[in-house]
Design a protein around this motif. Structure first.
Motif, PDB file in Angstrom:
ATOM      1  N   ILE A   1       0.836  -1.205   0.000  1.00 48.28           N
ATOM      2  CA  ILE A   1       0.000   0.000   0.000  1.00 48.28           C
ATOM      3  C   ILE A   1       0.867   1.250   0.000  1.00 48.28           C
ATOM      4  O   ILE A   1       1.936   1.295   0.608  1.00 48.28           O
ATOM      5  CB  ILE A   1      -0.969  -0.029   1.206  1.00 48.28           C
ATOM      6  N   LYS A   2       0.390   2.223  -0.714  1.00 52.32           N
ATOM      7  CA  LYS A   2       1.075   3.520  -0.767  1.00 52.32           C
ATOM      8  C   LYS A   2       0.026   4.590  -1.002  1.00 52.32           C
ATOM      9  O   LYS A   2      -0.723   4.537  -1.980  1.00 52.32           O
ATOM     10  CB  LYS A   2       2.087   3.527  -1.903  1.00 52.32           C
TER      11      LYS A   2
ATOM     12  N   GLU B   1      -2.547  -8.976   4.799  1.00 54.35           N
ATOM     13  CA  GLU B   1      -1.478  -8.340   5.547  1.00 54.35           C
ATOM     14  C   GLU B   1      -1.072  -7.096   4.773  1.00 54.35           C
ATOM     15  O   GLU B   1      -0.992  -7.132   3.544  1.00 54.35           O
ATOM     16  CB  GLU B   1      -0.305  -9.316   5.655  1.00 54.35           C
ATOM     17  N   PHE B   2      -0.869  -6.016   5.485  1.00 54.43           N
ATOM     18  CA  PHE B   2      -0.458  -4.782   4.803  1.00 54.43           C
ATOM     19  C   PHE B   2       1.043  -4.613   4.930  1.00 54.43           C
ATOM     20  O   PHE B   2       1.610  -4.805   6.011  1.00 54.43           O
ATOM     21  CB  PHE B   2      -1.148  -3.571   5.429  1.00 54.43           C
ATOM     22  N   VAL B   3       1.663  -4.243   3.856  1.00 55.92           N
ATOM     23  CA  VAL B   3       3.074  -3.833   3.929  1.00 55.92           C
ATOM     24  C   VAL B   3       3.220  -2.548   3.124  1.00 55.92           C
ATOM     25  O   VAL B   3       2.447  -2.292   2.200  1.00 55.92           O
ATOM     26  CB  VAL B   3       4.027  -4.918   3.369  1.00 55.92           C
ATOM     27  N   PHE B   4       4.199  -1.755   3.497  1.00 56.00           N
ATOM     28  CA  PHE B   4       4.436  -0.520   2.752  1.00 56.00           C
ATOM     29  C   PHE B   4       5.198  -0.838   1.476  1.00 56.00           C
ATOM     30  O   PHE B   4       6.013  -1.760   1.424  1.00 56.00           O
ATOM     31  CB  PHE B   4       5.231   0.463   3.606  1.00 56.00           C
ATOM     32  N   VAL B   5       4.913  -0.066   0.480  1.00 58.54           N
ATOM     33  CA  VAL B   5       5.583  -0.240  -0.818  1.00 58.54           C
ATOM     34  C   VAL B   5       7.061   0.085  -0.667  1.00 58.54           C
ATOM     35  O   VAL B   5       7.437   0.973   0.092  1.00 58.54           O
ATOM     36  CB  VAL B   5       4.913   0.696  -1.852  1.00 58.54           C
ATOM     37  N   VAL B   6       7.865  -0.666  -1.362  1.00 54.81           N
ATOM     38  CA  VAL B   6       9.294  -0.352  -1.385  1.00 54.81           C
ATOM     39  C   VAL B   6       9.565   0.458  -2.651  1.00 54.81           C
ATOM     40  O   VAL B   6       9.175   0.069  -3.750  1.00 54.81           O
ATOM     41  CB  VAL B   6      10.120  -1.651  -1.372  1.00 54.81           C
ATOM     42  N   GLY B   7      10.174   1.603  -2.449  1.00 56.71           N
ATOM     43  CA  GLY B   7      10.412   2.517  -3.569  1.00 56.71           C
ATOM     44  C   GLY B   7      11.495   2.026  -4.501  1.00 56.71           C
ATOM     45  O   GLY B   7      12.109   0.970  -4.295  1.00 56.71           O
TER      46      GLY B   7
ATOM     47  N   ASP C   1      14.396   3.163  -4.952  1.00 54.56           N
ATOM     48  CA  ASP C   1      15.743   3.137  -4.363  1.00 54.56           C
ATOM     49  C   ASP C   1      15.849   2.126  -3.227  1.00 54.56           C
ATOM     50  O   ASP C   1      16.780   2.193  -2.427  1.00 54.56           O
ATOM     51  CB  ASP C   1      16.129   4.540  -3.891  1.00 54.56           C
ATOM     52  N   GLY C   2      14.917   1.204  -3.163  1.00 52.28           N
ATOM     53  CA  GLY C   2      14.997   0.166  -2.145  1.00 52.28           C
ATOM     54  C   GLY C   2      14.577   0.602  -0.759  1.00 52.28           C
ATOM     55  O   GLY C   2      14.766  -0.123   0.214  1.00 52.28           O
ATOM     56  N   GLU C   3      13.974   1.804  -0.695  1.00 49.87           N
ATOM     57  CA  GLU C   3      13.601   2.326   0.619  1.00 49.87           C
ATOM     58  C   GLU C   3      12.106   2.147   0.834  1.00 49.87           C
ATOM     59  O   GLU C   3      11.309   2.387  -0.090  1.00 49.87           O
ATOM     60  CB  GLU C   3      13.954   3.816   0.675  1.00 49.87           C
ATOM     61  N   THR C   4      11.721   1.731   2.016  1.00 53.13           N
ATOM     62  CA  THR C   4      10.304   1.547   2.297  1.00 53.13           C
ATOM     63  C   THR C   4       9.620   2.902   2.419  1.00 53.13           C
ATOM     64  O   THR C   4      10.100   3.776   3.155  1.00 53.13           O
ATOM     65  CB  THR C   4      10.126   0.767   3.612  1.00 53.13           C
ATOM     66  N   ILE C   5       8.533   3.087   1.690  1.00 53.29           N
ATOM     67  CA  ILE C   5       7.812   4.366   1.762  1.00 53.29           C
ATOM     68  C   ILE C   5       6.723   4.201   2.809  1.00 53.29           C
ATOM     69  O   ILE C   5       5.626   3.737   2.518  1.00 53.29           O
ATOM     70  CB  ILE C   5       7.221   4.731   0.398  1.00 53.29           C
ATOM     71  N   SER C   6       7.057   4.586   4.032  1.00 50.05           N
ATOM     72  CA  SER C   6       6.052   4.393   5.080  1.00 50.05           C
ATOM     73  C   SER C   6       5.249   5.651   5.308  1.00 50.05           C
ATOM     74  O   SER C   6       4.187   5.612   5.917  1.00 50.05           O
ATOM     75  CB  SER C   6       6.728   3.969   6.374  1.00 50.05           C
TER      76      SER C   6
END
Ligand SMILES: *[C@@H]1O[C@H](CO)[C@@H](O)[C@H](O)[C@H]1NC(C)=O
Ligand SMILES: *[C@@H]1O[C@H](CO)[C@@H](O)[C@H](O)[C@H]1NC(C)=O
Length: 498
Positions: free
Chosen positions: A53-54, A177-183, A185-190
């Protein structure tokens, strides 16, 4: 003939249909012929669907303080894998993406839980994108009106903590289950994603922080699975310039005018009260304006409201003070005992010491003058004339004195005059009476001016006291607003400064 033509057309159409049907439709039928959108895309019942999710904020539309409603325009980007939609583009003529209406596929049913208008879902049901390999992506836009408890204590120097709570309406934490999208650049967009190019700046609110958190609740039920939700927190700070220009500056200026009441002369009487009461009325208008803006809560008083209460209280005090000072300065000897004479110490303080201390016009007093009474010049002239008259004895003495001084012939003349004209005697009596009453008037005038000067001295003290009270009170209240900054929270800043 016509029949042959028709059948040829029909054949052509069939051929065309077959060509249009070719790959995309074939893929569609391949994927959806045996597809049931009601079923969760898992092979085993205990498997969990992982939802990426984002949330992207395109516009913070408004925060309605009165209704405690935050209106936002967001794009909800969700994607997940559905093994039933697995295909390879090699088999379907290089078609990588299939777009289907969202009702045709399984959806995780994400809703905004803290909405306030019954609009739980999205604003527009856009198509779902099905990628090669069974990856499904959906990016619907939504306008959300969510509840946000507005904290008004520091209005208009406040910041607010609003949140958007998303959860799956029907699936529990064990099913989805919800997880934040990984951008990229490999960074989680929380945090809430804000694209500075797409984002429209709100004129009233600046977003300081916008972190997101995933909460799992341990359900108390037997199956042990609680809910799962994503809470996005928006820490927004008000830009107070609008209120400074439109309410605070006019209010401070108008309230400052009330101090001018002290500069009106004592003779202006009721106008002092008129000035202060007009200011009081103007402040009521401002209070009304603010009351329309903020929620009807008794939990706290907004800073601006506190300031208005302060200045209204201040103006009321000044009205009362003016009335008291008027009472002193408009006294006359006929209505009041001569207090200055009765209380010489107060007279000294109010009439001599204070004016000198405050550097205000102490009445011009001739340094070498022997006579204590201070008189205005015209009054002094009158008094001198009066003294001249008073030095002369009464009419009988006049006539008798003249007799001894000027010999018998004049004495006889005076006597005869006195005997011949009683009118002249009357005239002298009248002149004497006038002299006496003028002297009385003069004395009372002097006392009246003493009262006036005493009122002026009181006005002076009160002016300085009021000035200090006004400036200290105003600065203290606004300092409290200035110090109410958003705390340094351990989140990354929401918007990258360009
Ligand atoms: C899709 O199918 C391919 C083989 O056809 C398989 O290797 C891949 O794991 C499948 N993907 C999913 C998500 O099931
Ligand atoms: C904002 O509100 C949420 C709950 O509503 C709370 O958990 C969070 O600590 C608050 N943040 C701040 C900075 O007060």
């Amino acid at each position: 003939m016509a029949g042959a033509l028709l059948s040829a057309l029909f054949l052509l159409q069939l051929l065309g249909m077959d060509r249009g049907r070719n790959e995309e439709l074939r893929l569609y039928h391949h994927l959806f012929d045996n597809y049931d959108p009601q079923c969760r895309p898992v092979r085993e019942p205990e498997d969990t669907v992982s939802i990426n999710i984002k949330v992207t904020l395109t516009n913070l539309i408004s925060l309605n303080e009165k209704e405690e409603t935050l209106t936002t325009s967001v794009w909800i980007g969700i994607d997940w894998d559905d093994y039933r939609l697995n295909f390879s583009k090699k088999d379907f003529g290089d078609i990588g993406i299939l777009r289907v209406p969202s009702t045709h596929v399984w959806l995780p049913e994400i809703v905004l839980e803290n909405n306030i208008d019954g609009q739980f879902g999205v604003a527009y049901d856009c198509n779902v994108l099905v990628y090669e390999g069974g990856h499904v992506s959906w990016l619907p836009p939504a306008i959300y009106r969510s509840v946000c408890a507005v904290e008004v204590s520091y209005f208009p120097f406040d910041w607010q903590n609003c949140s958007l709570v998303f959860r799956s309406q029907t699936y529990n934490a064990q099913e989805v289950e919800f997880v934040f999208v990984v951008g990229d650049d490999g960074e989680t967009i929380s945090k809430i994603d804000i694209d500075t190019e797409a984002y429209t700046e709100n004129g009233e609110w600046a977003i300081d922080f916008c972190p997101g958190e995933i909460h799992r609740q341990d359900g108390g039920s037997a199956d042990g699975a609680g809910g799962i939700d994503i809470v996005y927190t928006l820490i927004i700070r008000r830009k107070p310039l609008f209120y400074i220009i439109n309410i605070i500056v006019p209010c401070v200026l108008i309230s400052g005018l009330v101090l001018l009441a002290y500069f009106l002369p004592a003779q202006a009487g009721g106008q002092k009260c008129t000035v202060s009461i007009n200011v009081l009325l103007a402040q009521t208008v401002f209070l009304f304006l603010i009351a329309q803006k903020i929620p009807e809560t008794s939990l706290s008083v907004p800073l601006l409201g506190r300031y208005l209460i302060f200045v209204m209280w201040f103006a009321t005090l000044i009205v009362m003070n003016c009335v008291v000072v008027l009472n002193v300065s408009l006294r006359t000897p006929t209505t009041h005992a001569t207090v200055p004479a009765a209380a010489p110490r107060e007279r000294g303080v109010l009439l001599e010491l204070l004016p000198r201390l405050l550097g205000s016009g102490a009445p011009p007093e001739a340094p070498g003058a022997a006579s204590p009474p201070r008189r205005a010049s015209s009054v002094g002239l009158l008094l001198r004339a009066e003294e001249l008259i008073l030095k002369k004895p009464r009419s009988e003495l006049v006539f008798e004195g003249q007799r001894y001084r000027h010999g018998t012939w004049t004495a006889a003349l005076y006597q005869s005059l006195g005997a011949a004209a009683p009118e002249i005697r009357c005239c002298v009596d009248a002149v004497n009476f006038m002299a006496e009453s003028t002297r009385d008037q003069e004395a009372s005038g002097e006392e009246v001016s003493d009262w006036v000067r005493m009122g002026k001295a009181l006005d002076n003290i009160c002016f300085w006291a009021a000035l200090v009270l006004f400036s200290v009170g105003s600065s203290l209240i606004f300092l409290g607003g200035y110090l109410n900054q958003v705390p340094d929270l351990p989140y990354p800043p929401c918007m990258l400064q360009p």
